[in-house]
Design a protein around this motif. Sequence first.
Motif, PDB file in Angstrom:
ATOM      1  N   THR A  39      13.627   0.316  15.282  1.00 55.59           N
ATOM      2  CA  THR A  39      13.862   0.652  13.875  1.00 55.59           C
ATOM      3  C   THR A  39      12.709   1.386  13.194  1.00 55.59           C
ATOM      4  OG1 THR A  39      13.034  -1.526  13.281  1.00 55.59           O
ATOM      5  CG2 THR A  39      15.416  -1.303  13.509  1.00 55.59           C
ATOM      6  N   MET A  40      11.571   1.514  13.867  1.00 59.66           N
ATOM      7  CA  MET A  40      10.418   2.150  13.210  1.00 59.66           C
ATOM      8  C   MET A  40      10.601   3.660  13.111  1.00 59.66           C
ATOM      9  SD  MET A  40       6.792   0.526  14.533  1.00 59.66           S
ATOM     10  CE  MET A  40       5.696   1.740  13.759  1.00 59.66           C
ATOM     11  N   VAL A  41      10.297   4.196  11.931  1.00 59.06           N
ATOM     12  CA  VAL A  41      10.319   5.643  11.734  1.00 59.06           C
ATOM     13  C   VAL A  41       8.989   6.005  11.069  1.00 59.06           C
ATOM     14  CG1 VAL A  41      11.490   7.593  10.655  1.00 59.06           C
ATOM     15  CG2 VAL A  41      12.833   5.637  11.455  1.00 59.06           C
ATOM     16  N   SER A  42       8.074   6.564  11.863  1.00 63.16           N
ATOM     17  CA  SER A  42       6.724   6.842  11.392  1.00 63.16           C
ATOM     18  C   SER A  42       6.613   8.322  11.040  1.00 63.16           C
ATOM     19  CB  SER A  42       5.723   6.462  12.498  1.00 63.16           C
ATOM     20  OG  SER A  42       4.416   6.867  12.150  1.00 63.16           O
ATOM     21  N   ALA A  43       6.434   8.586   9.744  1.00 59.73           N
ATOM     22  CA  ALA A  43       6.400   9.984   9.279  1.00 59.73           C
ATOM     23  C   ALA A  43       5.644  10.029   7.968  1.00 59.73           C
ATOM     24  CB  ALA A  43       7.805  10.521   9.089  1.00 59.73           C
ATOM     25  N   GLY A  44       5.029  11.154   7.691  1.00 64.37           N
ATOM     26  CA  GLY A  44       4.358  11.298   6.404  1.00 64.37           C
ATOM     27  C   GLY A  44       2.883  10.989   6.505  1.00 64.37           C
ATOM     28  N   MET A  45       2.071  11.874   5.913  1.00 63.01           N
ATOM     29  CA  MET A  45       0.626  11.724   5.886  1.00 63.01           C
ATOM     30  C   MET A  45       0.181  11.872   4.416  1.00 63.01           C
ATOM     31  SD  MET A  45      -0.201  13.718   9.459  1.00 63.01           S
ATOM     32  CE  MET A  45      -0.499  15.325   8.835  1.00 63.01           C
ATOM     33  N   SER A  46      -1.115  12.095   4.199  1.00 64.39           N
ATOM     34  CA  SER A  46      -1.611  12.160   2.813  1.00 64.39           C
ATOM     35  C   SER A  46      -0.835  13.163   1.963  1.00 64.39           C
ATOM     36  CB  SER A  46      -3.091  12.546   2.815  1.00 64.39           C
ATOM     37  OG  SER A  46      -3.865  11.511   3.379  1.00 64.39           O
ATOM     38  N   ALA A  47      -0.536  14.333   2.551  1.00 60.79           N
ATOM     39  CA  ALA A  47       0.046  15.422   1.763  1.00 60.79           C
ATOM     40  C   ALA A  47       1.556  15.292   1.572  1.00 60.79           C
ATOM     41  CB  ALA A  47      -0.278  16.761   2.420  1.00 60.79           C
ATOM     42  N   ASP A  48       2.219  14.516   2.437  1.00 53.79           N
ATOM     43  CA  ASP A  48       3.686  14.532   2.388  1.00 53.79           C
ATOM     44  C   ASP A  48       4.308  13.139   2.491  1.00 53.79           C
ATOM     45  OD1 ASP A  48       3.224  14.052   5.074  1.00 53.79           O
ATOM     46  OD2 ASP A  48       3.732  16.090   5.705  1.00 53.79           O
ATOM     47  N   LEU A  49       3.568  12.124   2.055  1.00 55.31           N
ATOM     48  CA  LEU A  49       4.127  10.773   2.172  1.00 55.31           C
ATOM     49  C   LEU A  49       5.360  10.583   1.284  1.00 55.31           C
ATOM     50  CD1 LEU A  49       3.390   8.462  -0.250  1.00 55.31           C
ATOM     51  CD2 LEU A  49       1.108   8.883   0.600  1.00 55.31           C
ATOM     52  N   GLU A  50       5.392  11.265   0.126  1.00 57.74           N
ATOM     53  CA  GLU A  50       6.559  11.135  -0.760  1.00 57.74           C
ATOM     54  C   GLU A  50       7.832  11.619  -0.060  1.00 57.74           C
ATOM     55  OE1 GLU A  50       3.600  12.182  -1.880  1.00 57.74           O
ATOM     56  OE2 GLU A  50       3.154  10.898  -3.606  1.00 57.74           O
ATOM     57  N   GLN A  51       7.717  12.778   0.614  1.00 57.82           N
ATOM     58  CA  GLN A  51       8.875  13.326   1.320  1.00 57.82           C
ATOM     59  C   GLN A  51       9.327  12.389   2.441  1.00 57.82           C
ATOM     60  OE1 GLN A  51       6.211  15.015   0.308  1.00 57.82           O
ATOM     61  NE2 GLN A  51       6.770  17.052  -0.397  1.00 57.82           N
ATOM     62  N   ALA A  52       8.370  11.757   3.091  1.00 55.85           N
ATOM     63  CA  ALA A  52       8.711  10.832   4.175  1.00 55.85           C
ATOM     64  C   ALA A  52       9.433   9.599   3.633  1.00 55.85           C
ATOM     65  CB  ALA A  52       7.447  10.430   4.932  1.00 55.85           C
ATOM     66  N   VAL A  53       8.925   9.049   2.532  1.00 55.29           N
ATOM     67  CA  VAL A  53       9.568   7.881   1.928  1.00 55.29           C
ATOM     68  C   VAL A  53      10.972   8.252   1.441  1.00 55.29           C
ATOM     69  CG1 VAL A  53       9.480   6.246  -0.007  1.00 55.29           C
ATOM     70  CG2 VAL A  53       7.396   6.734   1.315  1.00 55.29           C
ATOM     71  N   ALA A  54      11.098   9.430   0.850  1.00 57.73           N
ATOM     72  CA  ALA A  54      12.418   9.882   0.372  1.00 57.73           C
ATOM     73  C   ALA A  54      13.405   9.989   1.524  1.00 57.73           C
ATOM     74  CB  ALA A  54      12.277  11.223  -0.346  1.00 57.73           C
ATOM     75  N   ALA A  55      12.922  10.431   2.676  1.00 61.94           N
ATOM     76  CA  ALA A  55      13.807  10.614   3.829  1.00 61.94           C
ATOM     77  C   ALA A  55      14.181   9.292   4.496  1.00 61.94           C
ATOM     78  CB  ALA A  55      13.155  11.548   4.848  1.00 61.94           C
ATOM     79  N   GLY A  56      13.356   8.254   4.261  1.00 64.78           N
ATOM     80  CA  GLY A  56      13.682   6.954   4.848  1.00 64.78           C
ATOM     81  C   GLY A  56      12.661   6.407   5.833  1.00 64.78           C
ATOM     82  N   ALA A  57      11.478   6.993   5.870  1.00 66.54           N
ATOM     83  CA  ALA A  57      10.441   6.514   6.803  1.00 66.54           C
ATOM     84  C   ALA A  57      10.125   5.039   6.546  1.00 66.54           C
ATOM     85  CB  ALA A  57       9.167   7.346   6.650  1.00 66.54           C
ATOM     86  N   THR A  58       9.828   4.313   7.630  1.00 68.27           N
ATOM     87  CA  THR A  58       9.423   2.910   7.495  1.00 68.27           C
ATOM     88  C   THR A  58       7.906   2.761   7.524  1.00 68.27           C
ATOM     89  OG1 THR A  58       9.455   2.533   9.895  1.00 68.27           O
ATOM     90  CG2 THR A  58      11.520   2.147   8.685  1.00 68.27           C
ATOM     91  N   HIS A  59       7.209   3.782   8.059  1.00 68.43           N
ATOM     92  CA  HIS A  59       5.753   3.747   8.160  1.00 68.43           C
ATOM     93  C   HIS A  59       5.185   5.107   7.767  1.00 68.43           C
ATOM     94  CE1 HIS A  59       6.865   0.254  10.510  1.00 68.43           C
ATOM     95  NE2 HIS A  59       5.602  -0.148  10.518  1.00 68.43           N
ATOM     96  N   VAL A  60       4.160   5.097   6.899  1.00 72.43           N
ATOM     97  CA  VAL A  60       3.438   6.332   6.581  1.00 72.43           C
ATOM     98  C   VAL A  60       2.014   6.180   7.098  1.00 72.43           C
ATOM     99  CG1 VAL A  60       4.855   6.996   4.602  1.00 72.43           C
ATOM    100  CG2 VAL A  60       2.896   5.488   4.237  1.00 72.43           C
ATOM    101  N   ARG A  61       1.441   7.302   7.573  1.00 72.77           N
ATOM    102  CA  ARG A  61       0.102   7.294   8.186  1.00 72.77           C
ATOM    103  C   ARG A  61      -0.831   8.116   7.300  1.00 72.77           C
ATOM    104  NH1 ARG A  61       3.656   9.642  11.772  1.00 72.77           N
ATOM    105  NH2 ARG A  61       2.485  11.552  11.462  1.00 72.77           N
ATOM    106  N   VAL A  62      -1.692   7.405   6.577  1.00 72.92           N
ATOM    107  CA  VAL A  62      -2.494   8.085   5.560  1.00 72.92           C
ATOM    108  C   VAL A  62      -3.984   7.977   5.888  1.00 72.92           C
ATOM    109  CG1 VAL A  62      -3.031   8.177   3.104  1.00 72.92           C
ATOM    110  CG2 VAL A  62      -0.703   7.603   3.851  1.00 72.92           C
TER     111      VAL A  62
END
Length: 239
Positions: A204-227
């Motif tokens: 179930t893990m979906v790891s996406a999004g970093m400092s510059a694009d964490l909002e887009q990752a959360v909007a898409a449904g990411a479960t983990h952001v890497r900042v």
Amino acid sequence: MTDRKTELAANLAKVEERITAACAAAGRAREEVTLIVVTKTYPASDVRILSELGVRHVAENRDQDAAPKAAACADLPLVWHFVGQLQTNKVRSVVGYADVVQSVDRSRLVTALSKEAVRAEREVGCLVQVALDAGAGGRGERGGVAPEGIEELADLVAGAPGLRLDGLMTVAPLTGEYAGREQAAFERLMDLSTDLRRTHPAATMVSAGMSADLEQAVAAGATHVRVGTAVLGVRPRLG
Ligand SMILES: *Cc1c(COP(=O)(O)O)cnc(C)c1O
């Protein structure tokens, strides 16, 4: 508090606010998203401060830096993620401290990870790294397997002793059809995750999004952001 602790606390608070706002905008509960702080190039003393500030997940991308850092922080209640391109000759070392390897992108790596996990009597979580800029059957510039290759690798991980298939990871591509379209890239990753979960419901893990694009990752449904940068500051060198 030391100056550094004050600085990290302020940065963490800002990132926390961003994640909270992104979750609210997406109609998601804050608990659905886990923050992983990418500590690469920063010293073990920063990892210790982050732990004191309540961070529970950290990530590294180079074994040479990560191994001594993890050893210096072995007393802390942290989950260690490995997010870099991984050579098979580093696998034994990485398996010694990594709880999750997010950059699984070829069968040789699965074989090596499984062998070392069994030897170390550890269970290692694995994410298949997806390259959304790779040609069919190819690999991405920064690692990762093309979407067509996910199923085969996922089946291999799921059947490998010592390994646990946790889900998918991606880095927003700089080239190809998704260049500059982070949210579309992350939505594609979510679709691939939906496909994967049909045969591997626990992944179930979906790891996406970093400092510059964490909002887009959360909007898409990411479960983990890497900042990294947004918490620790701009890295002194490329890492
Ligand atoms: C460095 C790194 C990050 C963090 O990037 P920032 O832009 O510093 O937040 C995330 N994921 C991977 C795979 C990385 O290598």
